[in-house]
Each structure stands twice: as C-alpha cells, then as structure tokens.
Design an enzyme around this catalytic site. Structure first.
Site, PDB file in Angstrom:
ATOM      1  N   ARG A 281       7.424   8.140   8.547  1.00 16.44           N
ATOM      2  CA  ARG A 281       8.375   7.117   8.109  1.00 16.44           C
ATOM      3  C   ARG A 281       9.754   7.718   7.940  1.00 16.44           C
ATOM      4  O   ARG A 281       9.911   8.820   7.422  1.00 16.44           O
ATOM      5  CB  ARG A 281       7.904   6.476   6.798  1.00 16.44           C
ATOM      6  CG  ARG A 281       6.766   5.501   6.987  1.00 16.44           C
ATOM      7  CD  ARG A 281       6.387   4.843   5.686  1.00 16.44           C
ATOM      8  NE  ARG A 281       5.685   5.765   4.802  1.00 16.44           N
ATOM      9  CZ  ARG A 281       5.355   5.485   3.546  1.00 16.44           C
ATOM     10  NH1 ARG A 281       5.707   4.325   3.024  1.00 16.44           N
ATOM     11  NH2 ARG A 281       4.710   6.365   2.819  1.00 16.44           N
TER      12      ARG A 281
ATOM     13  N   ASN B 264       8.992   3.806   0.546  1.00 13.62           N
ATOM     14  CA  ASN B 264      10.038   4.180   1.484  1.00 13.62           C
ATOM     15  C   ASN B 264      11.353   3.453   1.227  1.00 13.62           C
ATOM     16  O   ASN B 264      12.432   4.014   1.419  1.00 13.62           O
ATOM     17  CB  ASN B 264       9.561   3.907   2.910  1.00 13.62           C
ATOM     18  CG  ASN B 264      10.260   4.786   3.925  1.00 13.62           C
ATOM     19  OD1 ASN B 264      10.545   5.939   3.647  1.00 13.62           O
ATOM     20  ND2 ASN B 264      10.557   4.236   5.091  1.00 13.62           N
TER      21      ASN B 264
ATOM     22  N   PRO C  35       3.531  -2.074   0.373  1.00 12.04           N
ATOM     23  CA  PRO C  35       4.168  -2.650  -0.818  1.00 12.04           C
ATOM     24  C   PRO C  35       4.467  -1.579  -1.859  1.00 12.04           C
ATOM     25  O   PRO C  35       3.700  -0.644  -2.049  1.00 12.04           O
ATOM     26  CB  PRO C  35       3.113  -3.637  -1.323  1.00 12.04           C
ATOM     27  CG  PRO C  35       2.310  -3.986  -0.118  1.00 12.04           C
ATOM     28  CD  PRO C  35       2.268  -2.726   0.701  1.00 12.04           C
ATOM     29  N   GLU C  36       5.611  -1.724  -2.518  1.00  7.59           N
ATOM     30  CA  GLU C  36       6.024  -0.731  -3.509  1.00  7.59           C
ATOM     31  C   GLU C  36       5.724  -1.228  -4.912  1.00  7.59           C
ATOM     32  O   GLU C  36       5.196  -2.329  -5.113  1.00  7.59           O
ATOM     33  CB  GLU C  36       7.498  -0.413  -3.312  1.00  7.59           C
ATOM     34  CG  GLU C  36       7.782   0.025  -1.880  1.00  7.59           C
ATOM     35  CD  GLU C  36       9.062   0.812  -1.708  1.00  7.59           C
ATOM     36  OE1 GLU C  36       9.565   1.374  -2.690  1.00  7.59           O
ATOM     37  OE2 GLU C  36       9.546   0.888  -0.565  1.00  7.59           O
TER      38      GLU C  36
ATOM     39  N   LYS D  80       1.116   1.671  -7.680  1.00 10.82           N
ATOM     40  CA  LYS D  80       0.730   0.743  -6.622  1.00 10.82           C
ATOM     41  C   LYS D  80      -0.724   0.271  -6.757  1.00 10.82           C
ATOM     42  O   LYS D  80      -1.278  -0.303  -5.814  1.00 10.82           O
ATOM     43  CB  LYS D  80       0.939   1.412  -5.264  1.00 10.82           C
ATOM     44  CG  LYS D  80       2.390   1.828  -5.025  1.00 10.82           C
ATOM     45  CD  LYS D  80       2.561   2.493  -3.671  1.00 10.82           C
ATOM     46  CE  LYS D  80       3.995   2.968  -3.464  1.00 10.82           C
ATOM     47  NZ  LYS D  80       4.198   3.573  -2.129  1.00 10.82           N
TER      48      LYS D  80
END
Length: 249
Positions: free
Chosen positions: A239, A163, A2-3, A51
C-alpha cells in the site's frame, strides 16, 4: 481496510440495534460455529478496540474483524439485504432489527473472560476510554530505525490507524513519512495528532482528506503536487502513502 473511525461508528450502530435486547436468532455461517445458537441470549453491550468489534452476551463475546472487505449492516425484520446473501458470515436478530456481517475477515466466539486475548497484542486504542499516549510513544520509539509510516500502520504500536490516517497525520504534522521514527522531531505531538484526527473522524464524519487519494493534485497547503510512494519491503510495500514533497520532505 476500514480504519478505527469506521469500526467505532459500526459499533455504535450495532449497539443501537442490539444492546439491551434479546437475540431471537443467530446464524453463524462459518464452519466452526455453524451449530451455535444464541437465541434467547441478551446482548449486554457492543464495543470496539482498534479495528476489532465485540458483541457481548453474559457468558460469550462475539469477536469480529472486518479485514479488507467486511461490513456490518442493520436491517429491519424482513427487509431485503442490499448485499449478496452468500457473503453473509453472521446474522444476529432481535424483535426489531437484523444485524448482518458481510465478508467478515474474522468471526470467533470467546468466553467473556477471555475476550482480552483477542486484543492483548495490540497497542493503545486511539478511540478507547483508556487511551494511553505515553504508552503509544514508548512503543513507537522502541524501533527508532523503522520508517514512521510503517510504524503508524502497525496495530501493535497503536490501534486504529490505517492507510488513510497515517497519510493524514504525517501531513498535518509536516513529517516526511519515509523518515525513521527516531528522526521525527516531536513524536509526542504526532501521537497526539493521531488521537485528535481519529477522534474527529469518528465523531464528526466525513473526514475531508488533505492528501490521501490526491496523487498529482495540488497540496492544499503549499500547492506542490501530492506524491504517492511505496515504503518498506515485502508485504509492507503493498500500500502506498500520500505526502507532499513541498511541505513534508
């Protein structure tokens, strides 16, 4: 993972459920805090930084991080959980709500005056009230040879981008994510865009991606097929980043 926008909205949900209320039950399902009981403690505030999430009582700050799979859900008292109970790491309940943290990557309890130690290493919070664009630019520019895609993902430069949004920010600003920080034409504009994009995603969801998740699909701007590539070495290559070779390269 989660961002920052997701964590920001999670904090808002927890704030609505817990802030200004008294805990009737706490259940820490991690060995270090298994015997800690915060029943009777008032929740003074709930906040986020990048975060990281914080639920604060007068003396203690409950610090959690979602990491890759974590999630907070709020239930009515007695309502059946919609995720497996064995994945619950923390339960905080009031008279009218039950907040459950599932698969949390970090659970720790800090004296309120030491809460800052959990985030001192981080860069400016893109969604925080004290956002400092100049400091974010300074931190990014400190390593001019680093690919911009890796620098944006580094929470010690600026906190909140993951990402998804590193791909989105580079696309909007027409920056090739593979180029070094020192070659970005306007680093200040890129940082300002990151702030604008995260703010929009946090306050006006859902965010409709321009490039993220669109590998081999036409670019929304020029029609070239979107590319997915890996940047960096070692763990940094885990990623991929999405970008358009037609209007970013």
């Amino acid at each position: 993972m989660p961002e920052g926008d997701t964590v920001f909205r999670t904090a808002a949900r927890l704030r609505a459920a817990l802030a200004g209320k008294t805990l009737t039950r706490s259940d820490f399902r991690v060995p270090r805090y298994a015997t800690l009981d915060l029943s009777g403690q008032p929740v003074e505030s709930v906040g986020s930084y990048g975060k990281h999430l914080f639920v604060r009582t007068p003396a203690l700050s409950i610090h959690t991080h979602l990491k890759m799979e974590g999630e907070w859900r709020v239930h009515a008292p007695g309502e059946r959980w919609r995720k497996p109970g064995f994945t619950a790491r923390l339960v905080l309940a009031t008279d009218d709500a039950e907040a459950v943290g599932f698969s949390l990557g970090t659970v720790e309890v800090l004296p309120i005056e030491q809460e800052h130690t959990a985030v001192d290493h981080l860069g400016p919070d893109l969604l925080g009230p004290n956002w400092d664009a100049a400091e974010a630019v300074r931190r990014l520019a400190a390593d001019p040879d680093r690919p911009i895609a890796l620098a944006l993902l580094d929470q010690t430069t600026l906190a909140g981008i993951g990402n998804i949004f590193r791909s989105e920010v580079c696309f909007i600003e027409r920056v090739d994510p593979r180029v070094p920080v020192g070659s970005v034409p306007d680093l200040h504009a890129l940082v300002d865009r990151a702030h604008t994009v995260l703010h929009s995603a946090a306050h006006n969801p859902p965010w409709r991606p321009f490039v993220y998740g669109r590998h081999r699909r036409p670019c929304r701007r020029c029609g070239t097929n979107v590319t997915l590539t890996l940047i960096g070495e070692g763990p940094d290559r885990e990623r991929g980043i999405y970008f358009c070779t037609g209007c970013q390269a």
